[in-house]
Write a protein that holds these residues in place. Structure first.
Motif, PDB file in Angstrom:
ATOM      1  N   ILE A  20     -24.936  -0.585  72.513  1.00  0.00           N
ATOM      2  CA  ILE A  20     -26.146  -1.019  73.217  1.00  0.00           C
ATOM      3  C   ILE A  20     -26.104  -2.520  73.468  1.00  0.00           C
ATOM      4  N   LEU A  21     -25.717  -3.272  72.453  1.00  0.00           N
ATOM      5  CA  LEU A  21     -25.655  -4.734  72.599  1.00  0.00           C
ATOM      6  C   LEU A  21     -24.609  -5.152  73.628  1.00  0.00           C
ATOM      7  N   GLU A  22     -23.474  -4.460  73.626  1.00  0.00           N
ATOM      8  CA  GLU A  22     -22.387  -4.824  74.534  1.00  0.00           C
ATOM      9  C   GLU A  22     -22.676  -4.453  75.985  1.00  0.00           C
ATOM     10  N   THR A  23     -23.462  -3.425  76.200  1.00  0.00           N
ATOM     11  CA  THR A  23     -23.676  -2.947  77.562  1.00  0.00           C
ATOM     12  C   THR A  23     -25.041  -3.308  78.145  1.00  0.00           C
ATOM     13  N   SER A  24     -25.881  -3.932  77.353  1.00  0.00           N
ATOM     14  CA  SER A  24     -27.218  -4.275  77.858  1.00  0.00           C
ATOM     15  C   SER A  24     -27.129  -5.401  78.882  1.00  0.00           C
ATOM     16  N   GLY A  25     -27.972  -5.305  79.879  1.00  0.00           N
ATOM     17  CA  GLY A  25     -28.006  -6.308  80.932  1.00  0.00           C
ATOM     18  C   GLY A  25     -28.954  -7.448  80.591  1.00  0.00           C
ATOM     19  N   PRO A  26     -28.979  -8.473  81.425  1.00  0.00           N
ATOM     20  CA  PRO A  26     -29.805  -9.658  81.164  1.00  0.00           C
ATOM     21  C   PRO A  26     -31.296  -9.350  81.052  1.00  0.00           C
ATOM     22  N   ALA A  27     -31.805  -8.448  81.862  1.00  0.00           N
ATOM     23  CA  ALA A  27     -33.237  -8.126  81.791  1.00  0.00           C
ATOM     24  C   ALA A  27     -33.566  -7.494  80.441  1.00  0.00           C
ATOM     25  N   PHE A  28     -32.694  -6.636  79.973  1.00  0.00           N
ATOM     26  CA  PHE A  28     -32.903  -5.992  78.677  1.00  0.00           C
ATOM     27  C   PHE A  28     -32.762  -7.013  77.547  1.00  0.00           C
ATOM     28  N   ARG A  29     -31.753  -7.859  77.649  1.00  0.00           N
ATOM     29  CA  ARG A  29     -31.492  -8.857  76.604  1.00  0.00           C
ATOM     30  C   ARG A  29     -32.605  -9.892  76.471  1.00  0.00           C
ATOM     31  N   ASN A  30     -33.353 -10.109  77.522  1.00  0.00           N
ATOM     32  CA  ASN A  30     -34.427 -11.093  77.482  1.00  0.00           C
ATOM     33  C   ASN A  30     -35.806 -10.452  77.319  1.00  0.00           C
ATOM     34  N   GLY A  31     -35.839  -9.144  77.158  1.00  0.00           N
ATOM     35  CA  GLY A  31     -37.105  -8.450  76.983  1.00  0.00           C
ATOM     36  C   GLY A  31     -37.745  -8.782  75.647  1.00  0.00           C
ATOM     37  N   PHE A  32     -39.034  -9.040  75.681  1.00  0.00           N
ATOM     38  CA  PHE A  32     -39.777  -9.431  74.484  1.00  0.00           C
ATOM     39  C   PHE A  32     -39.643  -8.391  73.369  1.00  0.00           C
ATOM     40  N   LYS A  33     -39.790  -7.109  73.702  1.00  0.00           N
ATOM     41  CA  LYS A  33     -39.709  -6.057  72.688  1.00  0.00           C
ATOM     42  C   LYS A  33     -38.305  -5.947  72.097  1.00  0.00           C
ATOM     43  N   ALA A  37     -37.342  -6.610  68.231  1.00  0.00           N
ATOM     44  CA  ALA A  37     -36.676  -5.601  67.408  1.00  0.00           C
ATOM     45  C   ALA A  37     -35.419  -6.171  66.754  1.00  0.00           C
ATOM     46  N   ILE A  38     -34.681  -6.953  67.496  1.00  0.00           N
ATOM     47  CA  ILE A  38     -33.483  -7.580  66.934  1.00  0.00           C
ATOM     48  C   ILE A  38     -33.868  -8.525  65.810  1.00  0.00           C
ATOM     49  N   THR A  39     -34.872  -9.348  66.056  1.00  0.00           N
ATOM     50  CA  THR A  39     -35.293 -10.343  65.071  1.00  0.00           C
ATOM     51  C   THR A  39     -35.833  -9.691  63.799  1.00  0.00           C
ATOM     52  N   HIS A  40     -36.681  -8.703  63.948  1.00  0.00           N
ATOM     53  CA  HIS A  40     -37.367  -8.135  62.790  1.00  0.00           C
ATOM     54  C   HIS A  40     -36.620  -7.017  62.082  1.00  0.00           C
ATOM     55  N   TYR A  41     -35.764  -6.319  62.777  1.00  0.00           N
ATOM     56  CA  TYR A  41     -35.114  -5.161  62.164  1.00  0.00           C
ATOM     57  C   TYR A  41     -33.595  -5.267  62.101  1.00  0.00           C
ATOM     58  N   LEU A  42     -32.972  -5.545  63.229  1.00  0.00           N
ATOM     59  CA  LEU A  42     -31.515  -5.514  63.266  1.00  0.00           C
ATOM     60  C   LEU A  42     -30.886  -6.616  62.423  1.00  0.00           C
ATOM     61  N   CYS A  43     -31.405  -7.814  62.495  1.00  0.00           N
ATOM     62  CA  CYS A  43     -30.830  -8.914  61.716  1.00  0.00           C
ATOM     63  C   CYS A  43     -30.893  -8.628  60.217  1.00  0.00           C
ATOM     64  N   VAL A  44     -32.017  -8.102  59.759  1.00  0.00           N
ATOM     65  CA  VAL A  44     -32.168  -7.762  58.336  1.00  0.00           C
ATOM     66  C   VAL A  44     -31.174  -6.677  57.939  1.00  0.00           C
ATOM     67  N   SER A  45     -31.050  -5.663  58.767  1.00  0.00           N
ATOM     68  CA  SER A  45     -30.140  -4.559  58.486  1.00  0.00           C
ATOM     69  C   SER A  45     -28.684  -5.019  58.464  1.00  0.00           C
TER      70      SER A  45
END
Length: 86
Positions: A20-33, A37-45
């Motif tokens: 998902i991270l490798e194939t996501s486009g700029p609009a997805f990568r800059n989306g607030f949600k 999710a990356i900040t609150h969940y993925l980084c911790v995991s």
């Protein structure tokens, strides 16, 4: 689930997250949600998985960390600092 199945499941999830991270486009990568999710969940995991005794899990987690640090560094400066100093 037994430990073997848990590791297989975790490995599959990490592979999917990296994809998902490798194939996501700029609009997805800059989306607030997505950033939230990356900040609150993925980084911790990812930080927890980097301390796993399973080398495959650690390797996959580090690949995700590298992707995050390359593609999301503007959004994750504090989180990246935690990875480096812990």
């Amino acid at each position: 689930l037994n430990e073997s199945k848990q590791l297989e499941s975790k490995s599959l999830c990490l592979d999917l997250l990296l994809s998902i991270l490798e194939t996501s486009g700029p609009a997805f990568r800059n989306g607030f949600k997505f950033i939230g999710a990356i900040t609150h969940y993925l980084c911790v995991s990812v930080l927890k998985n980097c301390t796993s005794s399973n080398t495959n899990i650690v390797e996959q987690s580090l690949r995700i960390f590298v992707n995050l640090s390359q593609n999301f560094k503007d959004h994750l400066k504090a989180e990246i600092e935690v990875f480096i100093t812990k």
